[in-house]
Design a protein around this motif. Sequence first.
Motif, PDB file in Angstrom:
ATOM      1  N   GLY A 149       5.762  -4.845  -3.790  1.00 47.09           N
ATOM      2  CA  GLY A 149       4.321  -5.124  -3.347  1.00 47.09           C
ATOM      3  C   GLY A 149       3.718  -6.086  -4.012  1.00 47.09           C
ATOM      4  O   GLY A 149       2.326  -6.257  -3.692  1.00 47.09           O
ATOM      5  N   LEU A 150       4.170  -6.994  -4.918  1.00 42.75           N
ATOM      6  CA  LEU A 150       3.410  -8.014  -5.550  1.00 42.75           C
ATOM      7  C   LEU A 150       4.059  -9.217  -4.952  1.00 42.75           C
ATOM      8  O   LEU A 150       5.274  -9.513  -4.781  1.00 42.75           O
ATOM      9  N   GLU A 151       3.224 -10.311  -4.912  1.00 42.89           N
ATOM     10  CA  GLU A 151       3.453 -11.715  -4.745  1.00 42.89           C
ATOM     11  C   GLU A 151       3.789 -12.419  -6.023  1.00 42.89           C
ATOM     12  O   GLU A 151       2.707 -12.717  -6.541  1.00 42.89           O
ATOM     13  N   VAL A 152       4.780 -12.630  -6.367  1.00 38.87           N
ATOM     14  CA  VAL A 152       4.978 -13.034  -7.840  1.00 38.87           C
ATOM     15  C   VAL A 152       6.141 -14.236  -7.955  1.00 38.87           C
ATOM     16  O   VAL A 152       7.043 -14.194  -7.412  1.00 38.87           O
ATOM     17  N   VAL A 153       5.645 -15.303  -8.696  1.00 41.81           N
ATOM     18  CA  VAL A 153       6.668 -16.487  -8.849  1.00 41.81           C
ATOM     19  C   VAL A 153       6.710 -16.810 -10.364  1.00 41.81           C
ATOM     20  O   VAL A 153       5.763 -16.522 -11.095  1.00 41.81           O
ATOM     21  N   GLY A 154       7.651 -17.454 -10.703  1.00 42.34           N
ATOM     22  CA  GLY A 154       7.858 -17.939 -12.117  1.00 42.34           C
ATOM     23  C   GLY A 154       7.603 -19.035 -12.180  1.00 42.34           C
ATOM     24  O   GLY A 154       7.972 -19.987 -11.193  1.00 42.34           O
ATOM     25  N   ALA A 155       7.501 -19.688 -13.215  1.00 42.60           N
ATOM     26  CA  ALA A 155       7.287 -21.015 -13.878  1.00 42.60           C
ATOM     27  C   ALA A 155       7.850 -21.513 -15.135  1.00 42.60           C
ATOM     28  O   ALA A 155       7.644 -20.628 -16.012  1.00 42.60           O
ATOM     29  N   SER A 156       8.539 -22.509 -15.103  1.00 46.29           N
ATOM     30  CA  SER A 156       8.916 -22.847 -16.428  1.00 46.29           C
ATOM     31  C   SER A 156       9.410 -24.428 -16.514  1.00 46.29           C
ATOM     32  O   SER A 156       9.484 -25.099 -15.399  1.00 46.29           O
ATOM     33  N   ARG A 157       9.576 -24.870 -17.630  1.00 40.24           N
ATOM     34  CA  ARG A 157       9.739 -26.354 -17.913  1.00 40.24           C
ATOM     35  C   ARG A 157      11.052 -26.680 -17.005  1.00 40.24           C
ATOM     36  O   ARG A 157      11.287 -27.674 -16.598  1.00 40.24           O
TER      37      ARG A 157
ATOM     38  N   GLY B 126      12.290 -25.211 -14.414  1.00 39.33           N
ATOM     39  CA  GLY B 126      12.061 -24.841 -12.934  1.00 39.33           C
ATOM     40  C   GLY B 126      12.653 -25.649 -12.026  1.00 39.33           C
ATOM     41  O   GLY B 126      12.321 -26.902 -12.191  1.00 39.33           O
ATOM     42  N   ASP B 127      13.063 -25.548 -10.785  1.00 39.13           N
ATOM     43  CA  ASP B 127      13.631 -26.591  -9.836  1.00 39.13           C
ATOM     44  C   ASP B 127      12.790 -26.732  -8.899  1.00 39.13           C
ATOM     45  O   ASP B 127      12.695 -27.665  -7.976  1.00 39.13           O
ATOM     46  N   GLY B 128      11.489 -25.982  -8.957  1.00 36.32           N
ATOM     47  CA  GLY B 128      10.254 -26.182  -7.911  1.00 36.32           C
ATOM     48  C   GLY B 128      10.582 -25.308  -6.601  1.00 36.32           C
ATOM     49  O   GLY B 128       9.942 -25.299  -5.630  1.00 36.32           O
ATOM     50  N   THR B 129      11.695 -24.519  -6.648  1.00 32.68           N
ATOM     51  CA  THR B 129      12.168 -23.674  -5.414  1.00 32.68           C
ATOM     52  C   THR B 129      12.096 -22.305  -5.924  1.00 32.68           C
ATOM     53  O   THR B 129      10.748 -21.513  -5.655  1.00 32.68           O
ATOM     54  N   ALA B 130      13.147 -21.721  -6.267  1.00 31.10           N
ATOM     55  CA  ALA B 130      13.240 -20.481  -6.826  1.00 31.10           C
ATOM     56  C   ALA B 130      12.191 -20.300  -8.212  1.00 31.10           C
ATOM     57  O   ALA B 130      11.637 -19.284  -8.254  1.00 31.10           O
TER      58      ALA B 130
ATOM     59  N   LYS C  97      -0.512 -28.467 -12.347  1.00 25.70           N
ATOM     60  CA  LYS C  97      -1.442 -28.145 -11.010  1.00 25.70           C
ATOM     61  C   LYS C  97      -0.707 -27.641  -9.832  1.00 25.70           C
ATOM     62  O   LYS C  97      -1.050 -26.532  -9.248  1.00 25.70           O
ATOM     63  N   GLU C  98       0.368 -28.072  -9.376  1.00 26.66           N
ATOM     64  CA  GLU C  98       1.428 -27.683  -8.149  1.00 26.66           C
ATOM     65  C   GLU C  98       1.821 -26.068  -8.677  1.00 26.66           C
ATOM     66  O   GLU C  98       2.080 -25.272  -8.068  1.00 26.66           O
ATOM     67  N   ALA C  99       2.094 -26.249 -10.195  1.00 22.66           N
ATOM     68  CA  ALA C  99       2.876 -24.902 -10.506  1.00 22.66           C
ATOM     69  C   ALA C  99       1.839 -23.629 -10.494  1.00 22.66           C
ATOM     70  O   ALA C  99       2.180 -22.538 -10.122  1.00 22.66           O
ATOM     71  N   PHE C 100       0.331 -23.960 -10.464  1.00 19.61           N
ATOM     72  CA  PHE C 100      -0.371 -22.901 -10.634  1.00 19.61           C
ATOM     73  C   PHE C 100      -1.061 -22.767  -9.066  1.00 19.61           C
ATOM     74  O   PHE C 100      -1.950 -21.822  -8.862  1.00 19.61           O
ATOM     75  N   GLU C 101      -0.715 -23.391  -8.260  1.00 20.61           N
ATOM     76  CA  GLU C 101      -1.480 -23.424  -6.836  1.00 20.61           C
ATOM     77  C   GLU C 101      -1.172 -22.067  -6.177  1.00 20.61           C
ATOM     78  O   GLU C 101      -0.165 -21.475  -6.273  1.00 20.61           O
ATOM     79  N   GLY C 102      -2.338 -21.651  -5.627  1.00 25.62           N
ATOM     80  CA  GLY C 102      -2.285 -20.331  -5.146  1.00 25.62           C
ATOM     81  C   GLY C 102      -2.506 -18.914  -5.980  1.00 25.62           C
ATOM     82  O   GLY C 102      -2.434 -17.992  -5.434  1.00 25.62           O
ATOM     83  N   ALA C 103      -2.258 -19.516  -7.251  1.00 25.19           N
ATOM     84  CA  ALA C 103      -2.214 -18.202  -8.239  1.00 25.19           C
ATOM     85  C   ALA C 103      -3.600 -17.750  -8.317  1.00 25.19           C
ATOM     86  O   ALA C 103      -4.592 -18.268  -8.618  1.00 25.19           O
ATOM     87  N   ARG C 104      -3.754 -16.554  -8.392  1.00 30.83           N
ATOM     88  CA  ARG C 104      -4.995 -15.613  -8.657  1.00 30.83           C
ATOM     89  C   ARG C 104      -4.920 -15.008  -9.901  1.00 30.83           C
ATOM     90  O   ARG C 104      -5.876 -14.613 -10.664  1.00 30.83           O
ATOM     91  N   VAL C 105      -3.694 -14.756 -10.391  1.00 30.20           N
ATOM     92  CA  VAL C 105      -3.358 -13.951 -11.632  1.00 30.20           C
ATOM     93  C   VAL C 105      -2.267 -14.833 -12.240  1.00 30.20           C
ATOM     94  O   VAL C 105      -1.504 -15.259 -11.781  1.00 30.20           O
TER      95      VAL C 105
END
Length: 279
Positions: A24-32, A34-38, A51-59
Motif C-alpha cells: 500500500g505504499l509507493e516507495v523507491v530506493g536510491a543509491s550511488r 542505482g541504475d536510474g530504473t529499479a 534533484k532527479e533522485a528526490f523527484e516526487g518524494a513527499r517522505v
Amino acid sequence: MIVVTGVSGALGGAILGGLRAAGGLEVVGASRSGDGTAVRHADFDRPETLKEAFEGARVLVFVSAGYAEDDVVLARHGAVVRAAADAGVEHVIYTSLAASGERLTIALAHRWTEARLAEAPFDVTVLRNGLYAEIPAGLALMGAAAAAESGVFAAPLGAGRVSVAARDDLAAVAVRVAAEAWQDVVSGGERRHAGRTYELEGLSAVGGHDLAEVLSEVLGRPVSYLPVPLGPRGRGWPGWRRTRRVTRCRPSPTSAPACWRPVKAICPRSWTRPVRPAT
C-alpha cells in the motif's frame, strides 16, 4: 512517494525491503550505484544527481552517508538537505547516532546534520541508532577459534561497555516511522513523528566479559576475557578495517572457520531489547 537513500547498504536495503513488504505504499530506493530504473541514482558526492533522485518524494528516509573525513560527510549531508528542500519533500527521517555515542569521532557529523535538518522547511524525525549488535557479535566470532583452543577471548575492548541494537530492529523502526509519516502526509492529519527524536539502543551495555560469557555458552567450555592493546591486535585480526579517523571491524568468514556460526547465534536478544522510549 517515499524515497529511501543508501539502499545498497545493509540498513537502507532492509528499510526499503520492509516498506515494500508493508504494501500500500509507493516507495523507491536510491543509491550511488542505482541504475536510474529499479533504483534511482543518488550520489551524495554529486549533488546534481539528487534533484532527479528526490523527484516526487513527499517522505525521504535519509540513511546517513558512509565513513569518511568530517568535511566530506558534512558536504554530502548538506547536499542532501538542500536537495530535499528544493524537491519539496515534506518529511525527512534521518538515521543518526545514539546519544551514548557522543564521544565517537562520527558524532560530530551526525549532530551537525541534525542541526541543518532542524533549520530546513520540512518536518523532521531523527532516529538516533545505537551501534549495531552485529559489531560485538562479529568480534566474538573472530575470536571464537582462539577461544575454543585456549579458553581466552582476547580483544581490544578494555573495560568499556556499550549499548547496542540489532540492525534489523533499527530497520523495523524506520519502516514504521516512514509508513506512518507517509499516511499522515497523504491524509493531511496530525504529523505523529514530526519534530521527534527517538533514542534506539538496548538498555544493557555489552563489553568484553559479556562476549566471553556468550562464547562460553556457545563453545561449551569456560572462556575468560583478556583486554589487549588495539594496535597489535588490530593488525593481527582478519576482518579489521582501519582508517585514520575511525577504527571499526567487520566479521570475516575466514577469521574463525572452525567455529563460524550465524551472528544471531552469539547475539542474545537481551542485548538489544527493549529500546529506549521516544523523547
